[in-house]
Motif scaffolding. Structure first.
Motif, PDB file in Angstrom:
ATOM      1  N   ASP A 337       0.863  -1.226   0.063  1.00  0.00           N
ATOM      2  CA  ASP A 337      -0.219   0.168  -0.060  1.00  0.00           C
ATOM      3  C   ASP A 337       0.916   1.310   0.105  1.00  0.00           C
ATOM      4  O   ASP A 337       0.359   2.383   0.358  1.00  0.00           O
ATOM      5  N   LEU A 338       2.234   1.278  -0.602  1.00  0.00           N
ATOM      6  CA  LEU A 338       2.986   2.204  -0.284  1.00  0.00           C
ATOM      7  C   LEU A 338       2.486   3.644  -1.127  1.00  0.00           C
ATOM      8  O   LEU A 338       2.667   4.537  -0.768  1.00  0.00           O
ATOM      9  N   PHE A 339       1.830   3.335  -2.151  1.00  0.00           N
ATOM     10  CA  PHE A 339       1.525   4.446  -2.971  1.00  0.00           C
ATOM     11  C   PHE A 339      -0.075   4.535  -3.218  1.00  0.00           C
ATOM     12  O   PHE A 339      -0.494   5.249  -3.851  1.00  0.00           O
ATOM     13  N   CYS A 340      -0.794   4.260  -1.794  1.00  0.00           N
ATOM     14  CA  CYS A 340      -2.310   4.136  -1.721  1.00  0.00           C
ATOM     15  C   CYS A 340      -2.603   5.660  -1.887  1.00  0.00           C
ATOM     16  O   CYS A 340      -3.926   5.801  -2.177  1.00  0.00           O
ATOM     17  N   CYS A 341      -2.004   6.580  -1.458  1.00  0.00           N
ATOM     18  CA  CYS A 341      -2.686   7.880  -1.115  1.00  0.00           C
ATOM     19  C   CYS A 341      -2.300   8.961  -2.271  1.00  0.00           C
ATOM     20  O   CYS A 341      -1.856  10.241  -1.427  1.00  0.00           O
ATOM     21  N   LEU A 342      -1.799   8.648  -3.308  1.00  0.00           N
ATOM     22  CA  LEU A 342      -1.171   9.668  -4.018  1.00  0.00           C
ATOM     23  C   LEU A 342      -1.982   9.960  -5.376  1.00  0.00           C
ATOM     24  O   LEU A 342      -1.639   9.538  -6.371  1.00  0.00           O
ATOM     25  N   PRO A 343      -3.254  10.435  -5.371  1.00  0.00           N
ATOM     26  CA  PRO A 343      -3.959  10.502  -6.327  1.00  0.00           C
ATOM     27  C   PRO A 343      -3.497  11.534  -7.570  1.00  0.00           C
ATOM     28  O   PRO A 343      -4.141  11.425  -8.585  1.00  0.00           O
ATOM     29  N   ASN A 344      -2.702  12.433  -6.986  1.00  0.00           N
ATOM     30  CA  ASN A 344      -2.071  13.410  -8.221  1.00  0.00           C
ATOM     31  C   ASN A 344      -0.733  13.092  -8.721  1.00  0.00           C
ATOM     32  O   ASN A 344      -0.328  13.834  -9.605  1.00  0.00           O
ATOM     33  N   LEU A 345      -0.167  11.798  -8.191  1.00  0.00           N
ATOM     34  CA  LEU A 345       1.119  11.557  -8.938  1.00  0.00           C
ATOM     35  C   LEU A 345       1.001  11.284 -10.539  1.00  0.00           C
ATOM     36  O   LEU A 345       0.218  10.637 -10.977  1.00  0.00           O
ATOM     37  N   GLN A 346       2.092  11.940 -10.828  1.00  0.00           N
ATOM     38  CA  GLN A 346       2.025  11.889 -12.500  1.00  0.00           C
ATOM     39  C   GLN A 346       3.424  11.165 -12.815  1.00  0.00           C
ATOM     40  O   GLN A 346       3.503  10.672 -13.806  1.00  0.00           O
ATOM     41  N   LYS A 347       4.396  11.363 -11.988  1.00  0.00           N
ATOM     42  CA  LYS A 347       5.816  10.756 -12.341  1.00  0.00           C
ATOM     43  C   LYS A 347       6.439   9.792 -11.304  1.00  0.00           C
ATOM     44  O   LYS A 347       6.321  10.434 -10.007  1.00  0.00           O
ATOM     45  N   LEU A 348       6.452   8.687 -11.465  1.00  0.00           N
ATOM     46  CA  LEU A 348       7.191   7.636 -10.469  1.00  0.00           C
ATOM     47  C   LEU A 348       8.270   7.090 -10.947  1.00  0.00           C
ATOM     48  O   LEU A 348       8.397   6.213 -11.977  1.00  0.00           O
ATOM     49  N   SER A 349       9.552   7.230 -10.211  1.00  0.00           N
ATOM     50  CA  SER A 349      10.625   6.661 -10.872  1.00  0.00           C
ATOM     51  C   SER A 349      11.148   5.737  -9.695  1.00  0.00           C
ATOM     52  O   SER A 349      11.495   6.263  -8.452  1.00  0.00           O
ATOM     53  N   LEU A 350      11.107   4.427 -10.183  1.00  0.00           N
ATOM     54  CA  LEU A 350      11.723   3.485  -9.052  1.00  0.00           C
ATOM     55  C   LEU A 350      12.881   2.579  -9.915  1.00  0.00           C
ATOM     56  O   LEU A 350      13.206   1.598  -9.438  1.00  0.00           O
ATOM     57  N   LYS A 351      13.405   3.178 -10.691  1.00  0.00           N
ATOM     58  CA  LYS A 351      14.576   2.829 -11.552  1.00  0.00           C
ATOM     59  C   LYS A 351      15.877   2.658 -10.679  1.00  0.00           C
ATOM     60  O   LYS A 351      16.232   3.181  -9.639  1.00  0.00           O
ATOM     61  N   SER A 352      16.445   1.588 -11.116  1.00  0.00           N
ATOM     62  CA  SER A 352      18.110   1.450 -10.518  1.00  0.00           C
ATOM     63  C   SER A 352      17.919   1.032  -9.097  1.00  0.00           C
ATOM     64  O   SER A 352      18.734   1.320  -8.196  1.00  0.00           O
ATOM     65  N   ASN A 353      16.818   0.212  -8.744  1.00  0.00           N
ATOM     66  CA  ASN A 353      16.812  -0.115  -7.378  1.00  0.00           C
ATOM     67  C   ASN A 353      16.919  -1.628  -7.572  1.00  0.00           C
ATOM     68  O   ASN A 353      17.994  -2.217  -8.470  1.00  0.00           O
ATOM     69  N   ASN A 354      16.985  -2.282  -6.583  1.00  0.00           N
ATOM     70  CA  ASN A 354      16.902  -3.776  -6.675  1.00  0.00           C
ATOM     71  C   ASN A 354      15.534  -4.665  -6.422  1.00  0.00           C
ATOM     72  O   ASN A 354      15.599  -5.707  -5.807  1.00  0.00           O
ATOM     73  N   LEU A 355      14.648  -4.177  -7.013  1.00  0.00           N
ATOM     74  CA  LEU A 355      13.293  -4.742  -6.911  1.00  0.00           C
ATOM     75  C   LEU A 355      13.146  -6.041  -7.613  1.00  0.00           C
ATOM     76  O   LEU A 355      13.645  -6.187  -8.904  1.00  0.00           O
ATOM     77  N   GLN A 356      12.906  -7.087  -6.871  1.00  0.00           N
ATOM     78  CA  GLN A 356      12.603  -8.142  -7.684  1.00  0.00           C
ATOM     79  C   GLN A 356      11.243  -8.698  -8.288  1.00  0.00           C
ATOM     80  O   GLN A 356      10.914  -9.556  -8.788  1.00  0.00           O
ATOM     81  N   GLN A 357      10.212  -8.108  -7.439  1.00  0.00           N
ATOM     82  CA  GLN A 357       8.752  -8.231  -7.746  1.00  0.00           C
ATOM     83  C   GLN A 357       8.047  -7.204  -7.333  1.00  0.00           C
ATOM     84  O   GLN A 357       8.243  -6.165  -6.566  1.00  0.00           O
ATOM     85  N   LEU A 358       6.973  -7.023  -7.936  1.00  0.00           N
ATOM     86  CA  LEU A 358       5.976  -6.115  -7.683  1.00  0.00           C
ATOM     87  C   LEU A 358       4.594  -6.720  -7.257  1.00  0.00           C
ATOM     88  O   LEU A 358       4.100  -7.711  -7.757  1.00  0.00           O
ATOM     89  N   HIS A 359       3.864  -6.064  -6.441  1.00  0.00           N
ATOM     90  CA  HIS A 359       2.533  -6.384  -5.923  1.00  0.00           C
ATOM     91  C   HIS A 359       1.497  -5.966  -6.918  1.00  0.00           C
ATOM     92  O   HIS A 359       1.501  -4.948  -7.580  1.00  0.00           O
ATOM     93  N   PRO A 360       0.623  -7.190  -7.171  1.00  0.00           N
ATOM     94  CA  PRO A 360      -0.386  -6.650  -8.206  1.00  0.00           C
ATOM     95  C   PRO A 360      -1.139  -5.122  -7.909  1.00  0.00           C
ATOM     96  O   PRO A 360      -1.671  -4.645  -8.857  1.00  0.00           O
ATOM     97  N   GLN A 361      -1.290  -4.852  -6.616  1.00  0.00           N
ATOM     98  CA  GLN A 361      -2.020  -3.629  -6.231  1.00  0.00           C
ATOM     99  C   GLN A 361      -1.088  -2.336  -6.010  1.00  0.00           C
ATOM    100  O   GLN A 361      -1.528  -1.504  -5.473  1.00  0.00           O
ATOM    101  N   HIS A 362       0.270  -2.575  -6.428  1.00  0.00           N
ATOM    102  CA  HIS A 362       1.072  -1.410  -6.123  1.00  0.00           C
ATOM    103  C   HIS A 362       0.754  -0.293  -6.732  1.00  0.00           C
ATOM    104  O   HIS A 362       0.737   1.038  -6.090  1.00  0.00           O
ATOM    105  N   PHE A 363       0.103  -0.113  -7.965  1.00  0.00           N
ATOM    106  CA  PHE A 363      -0.220   0.790  -8.914  1.00  0.00           C
ATOM    107  C   PHE A 363      -1.467   1.052  -9.032  1.00  0.00           C
ATOM    108  O   PHE A 363      -2.129   2.092  -9.663  1.00  0.00           O
TER     109      PHE A 363
END
Length: 603
Positions: A337-363
């Motif tokens: 639920d990290l991005f649950c409360c960002l209704p106005n978000l237009q740009k999200l940069s998660l590049k160059s991390n070490n993310l191995q998987q994403l939750h179906p409800q992340h976005f």
């Protein structure tokens, strides 16, 4: 307002006389402007010009050879309100230099060699609003250095060699709104340093040697809007050190040595719109960190040692439009639920991390998201509904991950999408059929389709996904044929004829051994797996077309290789020889032309 003809003539005459007077009195090394500005440049200037237009309001001296402002340098300049002497290696200012110009409102002595100033050299300047001493060699400030500057609003001390500020050095600067102390050598600042600066709006202490912030040091700065503390060595933050800054709009804490941040460090700042914490070796963040920040539009949290972040980190940032949570090479997990409360978000940069998987409800709640950067992670797969709610998404970067396949309809809801997919180990076997079909039908949406290539199996390497056709993958599940023998080329009488096709390709038919369940129809199926050519040819490329596999190759014989190498060197040598001949010919022609000209002249 009505003017008589006489009045208009008088005004015109006065204007012409004033203009003539200004032009006539302007020194040769200066430029004089009708608005009262005079700009003088050149190393021939050793003191302020004495013969200046009567109505000189601004005097700028740039790149001069003036090393001293003497007691008389500014005499007879009663109307001058702005004085600048920059890039001139100035090193001495007489203690009484400004007694002749108490009306000055702006004084700029930037980019010189001043290492020390008299304690009360500026005290006559009671009307001064701007004082720029940046880019000098100042090593210390006297406790009475700024005494009498009751009207001062802007003070710049940046890019000097200051290591300390005397207690009470800024007392009396009751109207100061901007203070820049950046790029010095401050290691500590007293809690009382800024006590009298209640009207201060901008405070810059960037690029110093600060190791800590003192409790209460910002308590008097109730009107502060911009606080820049980046590029120091701050390792600890006292609890509540920012709590009095209720009007703060911009806080930069990047490039420090913070490993932890106290609970509720960023509470009571409802007007904050930009916060930077990047380039800190943060190991963790507390559950309660951010207060109510409805106006926050930019947040930077990258280049840290974070493994994960609290699930409610952005819960109080409903106005966030750009979130840069990237370049954290240890960040491997994000709460669902990290991005649950960002209704106005237009740009999200998660590049160059070490993310191995994403939750179906992340976005799932980012309905206005326009740009999503997931490149340079270690994502191995993505859930089918990962991007389903992102109807406004126009740019998605998935480059340089570990993706082998994606569901065919993963981008079904993204009408305006452009996606980057290269540098992934795509597995071009049966399972890729659906996604390869999507790429073929949406080439306009794949920004790097020519670089989206098969990584496995071996016989598909270097093929692009958009070159895969359904008929190649239709029989992947056939198990009745057991290819236990070597697949060889079977020459026929017809194939021995010389044809254009025979010169550039070979049609290969597999020799297969049938088991008990095989039928004769199985033999006619084109092969889709490994084949072996016994002649040890250098494989170049192959294509599948209309049930045939076309293979291009070159013989790997020593004689042929030597012949090709010799031919290449021979052709290069001929080319060089022809170029030299052409140059020599041009030389002879030029020489002959000169001789003919000489003959005509002599004639």
């Amino acid at each position: 307002m009505d003017f008589s003809l006489t009045e208009l003539v008088r005004i015109l005459v006065v204007s012409m006389l004033t203009s003539f007077t200004c032009t006539a009195a302007c020194p040769s090394v200066c430029k004089c402007f009708s608005n009262g500005e005079v700009k003088c440049t050149g190393d021939t200037i050793t003191d302020t010009p004495q013969q200046l237009p009567v109505h000189t309001y601004t005097l700028q001296l740039i790149g001069t050879n003036m090393h001293v402002i003497s007691e008389r340098s500014l005499e007879k300049k009663d109307l001058m309100t702005r004085f600048s002497l920059i890039f001139s290696h100035l090193h001495t200012v007489h203690p009484h230099a400004f007694h002749a110009t108490p009306q000055l409102r702006s004084l700029q002595l930037s980019s010189n060699d001043i290492s020390a100033l008299d304690a009360r050299v500026f005290s006559p300047l009671t009307a001064l609003e701007e004082l720029y001493l940046n880019m000098n060699q100042l090593e210390s400030i006297d406790p009475d250095q700024f005494e009498g500057l009751v009207a001062l609003q802007d003070l710049d001390l940046s890019y000097n060699k200051l290591s300390s500020v005397p207690s009470g050095a800024f007392r009396g600067l009751v109207k100061l709104e901007s203070l820049n102390m950046g790029n010095n050598y401050f290691k500590t600042l007293s809690p009382t340093t800024f006590r009298s600066l209640r009207k201060l709006k901008t405070l810059s202490i960037y690029r110093n040697q600060l190791e800590r912030l003192e409790s209460g040091m910002f308590d008097s700065l109730v009107n502060l809007e911009y606080l820049q503390i980046f590029s120091n060595k701050i390792a600890t933050i006292p609890p509540g050190v920012f709590w009095s800054l209720r009007n703060l709009k911009n806080l930069t804490l990047s490039s420090n040595q913070l490993q932890t941040v106290p609970d509720r460090s960023f509470y009571n700042m409802p007007k904050l719109f930009k916060l930077t914490l990047y380039k800190n070796p943060l190991l963790s963040l507390p559950e309660e960190l951010m207060g109510h920040m409805p106006e926050m539009s930019e947040f930077y949290l990258y280049a840290t040692n974070l493994i994960t972040v609290p699930g409610n980190l952005f819960a109080n940032m409903s106005g966030l439009e750009a979130l840069n949570l990237h370049f954290n090479d240890k960040l491997s997990e994000l709460p669902p639920d990290l991005f649950c409360c960002l209704p106005n978000l237009q740009k999200l940069s998660l590049k160059s991390n070490n993310l191995q998987q994403l939750h179906p409800q992340h976005f799932s709640r980012l309905s206005k998201l326009d740009k999503l950067l997931l490149n340079n992670n270690t994502l191995k797969n993505l859930p089918k509904n990962t991007f389903r709610e992102l109807g406004q998404l126009t740019m998605l970067d998935l480059k340089t991950n570990q993706l082998q396949n994606l569901p065919e309809d993963i981008f079904k809801s993204n009408t305006f999408l452009e996606v980057a997919l290269s540098d992934n180990p795509w597995d071009c076997t049966c399972s890729i059929r659906g996604f390869a079909r999507w790429i073929r039908h949406n080439k306009h949406a794949v920004l790097d389709s020519e670089d989206v290539m098969c990584h496995s199996p071996q016989y598909q390497i270097l093929r692009t996904l958009d070159s895969l056709h359904d008929e190649e993958l239709n029989n992947c599940n056939v198990t009745t044929v057991t290819p236990t023998c070597t697949l060889t080329e079977e020459p026929t009488q017809e194939s021995s004829k010389t044809t254009p096709e025979a010169d550039s390709s070979h049609q290969l038919q597999p020799n297969v051994k049938l088991d008990e369940t095989s039928s004769i129809d199985d033999v006619s199926l084109p092969f889709h797996d490994i084949f072996v050519i016994e002649q040890e040819l250098d494989f170049v490329h192959h294509n599948y077309h209309s049930g045939w596999v076309y293979v291009w190759f070159l013989p790997s014989t020593t004689v042929l290789a030597a012949f090709l190498m010799f031919s290449h060197i021979f052709l290069v040598a001929i080319g060089i020889f022809l170029i030299l001949c052409a140059i020599y010919g041009m030389h002879l022609l030029s020489k002959r032309v000169k001789e003919i000209k000489a003959q005509f002249v002599h004639f």
